[in-house]
Each structure stands twice: as structure tokens, then as C-alpha cells.
Design an enzyme around this catalytic site. Sequence first.
Site, PDB file in Angstrom:
ATOM      1  N   THR A 108       1.780   6.954   1.946  1.00 52.01           N
ATOM      2  CA  THR A 108       2.902   8.078   2.497  1.00 52.01           C
ATOM      3  C   THR A 108       3.956   8.389   1.560  1.00 52.01           C
ATOM      4  OG1 THR A 108       2.352   6.851   4.711  1.00 52.01           O
ATOM      5  CG2 THR A 108       4.274   8.095   4.528  1.00 52.01           C
ATOM      6  N   GLU A 109       4.394   9.623   1.640  1.00 52.74           N
ATOM      7  CA  GLU A 109       5.312  10.212   1.098  1.00 52.74           C
ATOM      8  C   GLU A 109       6.352  10.968   1.803  1.00 52.74           C
ATOM      9  OE1 GLU A 109       3.695  12.611  -2.040  1.00 52.74           O
ATOM     10  OE2 GLU A 109       2.536  11.110  -2.977  1.00 52.74           O
ATOM     11  N   ARG A 153      11.222 -14.864  39.926  1.00 54.21           N
ATOM     12  CA  ARG A 153      12.341 -14.080  40.413  1.00 54.21           C
ATOM     13  C   ARG A 153      12.182 -13.817  41.897  1.00 54.21           C
ATOM     14  NH1 ARG A 153      17.250 -11.654  39.935  1.00 54.21           N
ATOM     15  NH2 ARG A 153      17.256  -9.305  40.575  1.00 54.21           N
ATOM     16  N   PHE A 164       0.871  -1.114   0.062  1.00 54.23           N
ATOM     17  CA  PHE A 164      -0.075   0.088   0.163  1.00 54.23           C
ATOM     18  C   PHE A 164       0.755   1.592   0.161  1.00 54.23           C
ATOM     19  CE2 PHE A 164      -2.501   3.035   2.826  1.00 54.23           C
ATOM     20  CZ  PHE A 164      -3.727   3.231   2.034  1.00 54.23           C
ATOM     21  N   ALA A 165       0.636   2.186  -0.969  1.00 57.08           N
ATOM     22  CA  ALA A 165       1.775   3.185  -1.069  1.00 57.08           C
ATOM     23  C   ALA A 165       1.158   4.491  -1.054  1.00 57.08           C
ATOM     24  CB  ALA A 165       2.503   3.121  -2.490  1.00 57.08           C
ATOM     25  N   GLU A 179      -0.514   3.625  10.273  1.00 56.32           N
ATOM     26  CA  GLU A 179      -1.740   3.670   9.773  1.00 56.32           C
ATOM     27  C   GLU A 179      -2.476   4.913  10.544  1.00 56.32           C
ATOM     28  OE1 GLU A 179      -3.545  -0.191   9.208  1.00 56.32           O
ATOM     29  OE2 GLU A 179      -1.545  -0.996   8.598  1.00 56.32           O
TER      30      GLU A 179
HETATM   31  N1  COS Z   1     -14.389   6.006   4.922  1.00 58.09           N
HETATM   32  C1  COS Z   1     -14.919   6.656   3.727  1.00 58.09           C
HETATM   33  N2  COS Z   1     -14.813   7.907   3.459  1.00 58.09           N
HETATM   34  C2  COS Z   1     -13.887   8.960   4.149  1.00 58.09           C
HETATM   35  C3  COS Z   1     -13.543   8.094   5.382  1.00 58.09           C
HETATM   36  C4  COS Z   1     -13.600   6.922   5.821  1.00 58.09           C
HETATM   37  N3  COS Z   1     -13.018   6.357   6.812  1.00 58.09           N
HETATM   38  N4  COS Z   1     -12.664   9.218   5.963  1.00 58.09           N
HETATM   39  C5  COS Z   1     -13.026  10.237   5.149  1.00 58.09           C
HETATM   40  N5  COS Z   1     -13.765   9.993   4.209  1.00 58.09           N
HETATM   41  C6  COS Z   1     -14.095  10.763   3.071  1.00 58.09           C
HETATM   42  C7  COS Z   1     -14.978  12.177   3.790  1.00 58.09           C
HETATM   43  O1  COS Z   1     -16.452  11.775   3.837  1.00 58.09           O
HETATM   44  C8  COS Z   1     -14.990  13.084   2.597  1.00 58.09           C
HETATM   45  O2  COS Z   1     -15.709  12.883   1.627  1.00 58.09           O
HETATM   46  P1  COS Z   1     -16.680  14.161   1.051  1.00 58.09           P
HETATM   47  O3  COS Z   1     -15.527  14.750   0.332  1.00 58.09           O
HETATM   48  O4  COS Z   1     -17.464  13.510  -0.224  1.00 58.09           O
HETATM   49  O5  COS Z   1     -17.639  14.850   1.923  1.00 58.09           O
HETATM   50  C9  COS Z   1     -13.565  12.913   2.111  1.00 58.09           C
HETATM   51  O6  COS Z   1     -13.191  11.534   2.415  1.00 58.09           O
HETATM   52  C10 COS Z   1     -12.556  13.694   2.606  1.00 58.09           C
HETATM   53  O7  COS Z   1     -12.527  13.648   3.940  1.00 58.09           O
HETATM   54  P2  COS Z   1     -12.046  14.676   5.113  1.00 58.09           P
HETATM   55  O8  COS Z   1     -12.575  16.116   4.857  1.00 58.09           O
HETATM   56  O9  COS Z   1     -12.233  13.988   6.716  1.00 58.09           O
HETATM   57  O10 COS Z   1     -10.277  14.392   4.992  1.00 58.09           O
HETATM   58  P3  COS Z   1      -9.122  15.216   5.697  1.00 58.09           P
HETATM   59  O11 COS Z   1      -8.143  15.735   4.883  1.00 58.09           O
HETATM   60  O12 COS Z   1      -9.792  16.356   6.531  1.00 58.09           O
HETATM   61  O13 COS Z   1      -8.435  14.111   6.335  1.00 58.09           O
HETATM   62  C11 COS Z   1      -7.785  12.529   7.884  1.00 58.09           C
HETATM   63  C12 COS Z   1      -8.867  13.300   7.199  1.00 58.09           C
HETATM   64  C13 COS Z   1      -6.801  13.407   9.062  1.00 58.09           C
HETATM   65  C14 COS Z   1      -8.865  11.689   8.888  1.00 58.09           C
HETATM   66  C15 COS Z   1      -6.994  11.758   7.077  1.00 58.09           C
HETATM   67  O14 COS Z   1      -5.969  12.335   6.244  1.00 58.09           O
HETATM   68  C16 COS Z   1      -6.134  10.538   7.755  1.00 58.09           C
HETATM   69  O15 COS Z   1      -6.719   9.474   8.012  1.00 58.09           O
HETATM   70  N6  COS Z   1      -4.702  10.813   7.955  1.00 58.09           N
HETATM   71  C17 COS Z   1      -4.078   9.934   8.351  1.00 58.09           C
HETATM   72  C18 COS Z   1      -3.421   9.051   7.323  1.00 58.09           C
HETATM   73  C19 COS Z   1      -2.680   7.798   7.867  1.00 58.09           C
HETATM   74  O16 COS Z   1      -3.319   7.094   8.371  1.00 58.09           O
HETATM   75  N7  COS Z   1      -1.461   7.405   7.230  1.00 58.09           N
HETATM   76  C20 COS Z   1      -0.949   6.403   7.594  1.00 58.09           C
HETATM   77  C21 COS Z   1       0.079   5.909   6.372  1.00 58.09           C
HETATM   78  S1  COS Z   1      -0.782   4.486   5.603  1.00 58.09           S
HETATM   79  S2  COS Z   1       0.174   2.966   6.532  1.00 58.09           S
END
Ligand code: COS
Length: 389
Positions: A132-133, A276, A129-130, A371
Site C-alpha cells: 500500500t502507498e 444482567r 509486507f509493503a 487485505e
Molecule cells: N493469484 C495469482 N494471480 C493473480 C491473482 C491471484 N489471486 N489475482 C490476480 N492475478 C493475476 C491475474 O491472473 C493476471 O495475470 P495475467 O496478466 O497473466 O492474466 C494479473 O494478476 C493481473 O490481475 P487482474 O487483471 O485481476 O488485476 P487488477 O488490476 O484488475 O486487480 C484486484 C485486481 C482488484 C483484485 C487487486 O488489485 C486487489 O486485490 N486489490 C486489493 C489490494 C489489497 O488487498 N490491498 C490491501 C493492502 S495489503 S495489506
Amino acid sequence: MPGEGVPKELDGDELSEIRLAVRRFVRERLIPHEAQVEDEDEVPEALVEEMKALGLFGLSIPESYGGLGLGLEEQVGVYEELGYTSPAFRSVFGTNVGIGSLGILLDGTESQRQAYLPRLATGELVGSFALTEPDVGSDAAAVRTRAREDGDSYVLDGTKRYITNAARAGVFTVMARTGSPASRGDGVTAFAVDAHLPGIEIGAPERKMGQRGAKVCDVIFDGVRVPKSSIIGGVPGQGFKTAMKTLDVGRLHVAALCVGAMQRALDEAARFAQTREQFGRPIAEFQLIQAMLADSSTELLAAKTMVRATAARFDRGKAPSADASRCKLFATEALGRVADRAVQIHGGAGYIADYAVERIYRDARLFRLYEGTSQIQQLIIARDVLSPG
Ligand code: COS
């Protein structure tokens, strides 16, 4: 001996056949190899083959695509077992079960599912799963890797960072920007990208604090041409939502692993405390030690109960995605405390690599970061509290 013994079931639940098989595999095959994996930073290939034979690569993939088709409740049960040993072992097939296959499973077209899921289920193909940057972590909608439309193809340019199983991957789920830089999540598209295409380069594995044997690398895309048919689901601009849905499940998986790790840390601490001796008796007889064991045992039950109940509600389609964040936040933070107490109970021995708790303490740290950090989980939970529904 660290690692011996069978963990007590706190709830007396009957274990499924697959869960029992995994428990046996963990006890008899994986725990004896923990030190070797730690020393060599590599999971032996023979064990990988045994994982394939057990069906572990296909735990979550439906039977119609050759997997075991476990529901989320069953998956978290199996993950509790796997959490009892080094996370490196789960990492071998974890991306196939979770974030490396889920995008294709949840949002892929039928021909994409047919093309990838059967081989992901057997382990013939590793999925990765790619997202992160270098400059995109918590703010996942800010993806910069570019996908430029060119005739019947897209051309990918950019760097992905800390990508688990990149070096073994056969297919990447790549989140790339097809929209304008200002388009945020709406401009992100998920692609299923063959890992062997020209222009893909895999960086050297990172040196990490813990979780030795689990590999993360950079993946560099330099003018990588992919057909339009590799857009997951066929529609551009859906990739951010695909990533978020994938992470909901991934976060429950992480929480379940932490439950298993808590059980292991507690078992190690209890066993050590009973053998212990200080001041002429086993340290388990001292109430300050007992208090630590009691707190850890209580947090373990809380996390276990929460994760199982939430997974069951996800299976019934009745849990908000913020509940996956609640589970990840609680279980990962609780593991941090439980691992810390286990080291404390071991005294100086807890800082020595001969004892499993030294590894568990280091390994545990990652769960609060990847995550989605604990702070990102808090943000998701708070949004749910403030605007439910
Ligand atoms: N399931 C389905 N849709 C989702 C969702 C989910 N869990 N979370 C968000 N969405 C949808 C929202 O409903 C929104 O849709 P609409 O534009 O149609 O309204 C859209 O996605 C954007 O969502 P949101 O406004 O909440 O986005 P943000 O940019 O504010 O970010 C966070 C949300 C911070 C929650 C997200 O960026 C995040 O999870 N960051 C962490 C990333 C992470 O876990 N990285 C780990 C690396 S991968 S191992």
C-alpha cells in the site's frame, strides 16, 4: 468477568495439540493482558518471548526451514483461537506467518528462502509486507514506488503506507515498479529488502480507531540501493502476482481471526445476558435478546464451517482464489453484525471500555478494510462468477 470461560465447540471437533496449547496461552496469558495492551498501546515484550517459545512466528513456515509447517486448515484452527483475544497479539507474529513471509516462501529462490525463513520462523527476524502507498490502495497494480536498475543493483524511491510491523521489521517484501507507469501489474517487482539499509526511514505509528497494540507506519525509501539478487524469485515483473497469491492466504487468515472474534463476542454477550437483570429477571429470558444470540450463533457456525472447508480445499490445491475472498467477505461482515449485537445486548455497558465488547466492536472494523475491502472481495467474487475457470 469479561474473558472468562472456555468457548463451546459448535462442532465437537477434536483439537490438535498446537491448537490446545494456543487456546491455553490465549486464556491464561493473553486475555489477562488485554486491558494493559489497550492502555499502553504495546504488547509486553515478555509475551512476545512466550510467543517465540510456542513457535507462533513459524506456524506456516515448513519444518525444513525451522517452522511448525502447519497446513492452511491447521493454521485457520490456530487463528480461530487467536481471534478470541485482542488482534494486537496476533499482529506481533502475524506478518511472519502470512504476508511478510509468504512471498519469499511461495516465489522466492532457494537461497532467499534459506536466508530469511529460518530467522522468520523463530521470530529473530520480523517480516513485513509493503504494498500500500499514499495513492495506491484498492488498485494494487498502480504501485508508484520506483525501482530503477543501476548496474548490479536497483535503487528504490517511494513511500509505503499503513505498513504493519514496519517499526519491528528486519525484512520488507516491497512491491516496486520496474516497468513503465502504464505497465500495471506486469511492471511490478517484489524485492526482499533488509530493513536496515541506508535510505529507509520509518514514520511514527498511526493513531487508530482500534486494534491498539498493533502498529502501522509509513516506510519511506529514499535512494535505497538493493542488489539484483533481492528480487523475489529472481525475475522482474512477477511482484503483482506474488502479492495477490500472498493476499489469498492472508484473507483466509483474517477470516479465521473473525471466527474467533465472533465466538468471543457471542460468549461475552451470552454471559452478560444471563447475569444482567431487568424487569425482575435475567435479560437472557427475553426473546428479543435470544433472537440476537441465535442470529450471531448461526452466523458464527456459517463462517467457521466455510473457512475451515475452504482452507482444507486450499491445502488440496482445489479452491479458486475467489473462495478466499468469499470467506473474508462473509466472515468480516458477519463479525461486524455479531459485534454490533453484542454491544446492543450489553446496553449502555457496551459503550464502556470496562467491557470487552466495546474493544471488539472497534477492533472488528478494520477487518472489512485491510487485505482488501469488502468491495474488492465482491469484485473478485463477481469476476469469478462471470468468468469461472
Ligand atoms: N493469484 C495469482 N494471480 C493473480 C491473482 C491471484 N489471486 N489475482 C490476480 N492475478 C493475476 C491475474 O491472473 C493476471 O495475470 P495475467 O496478466 O497473466 O492474466 C494479473 O494478476 C493481473 O490481475 P487482474 O487483471 O485481476 O488485476 P487488477 O488490476 O484488475 O486487480 C484486484 C485486481 C482488484 C483484485 C487487486 O488489485 C486487489 O486485490 N486489490 C486489493 C489490494 C489489497 O488487498 N490491498 C490491501 C493492502 S495489503 S495489506
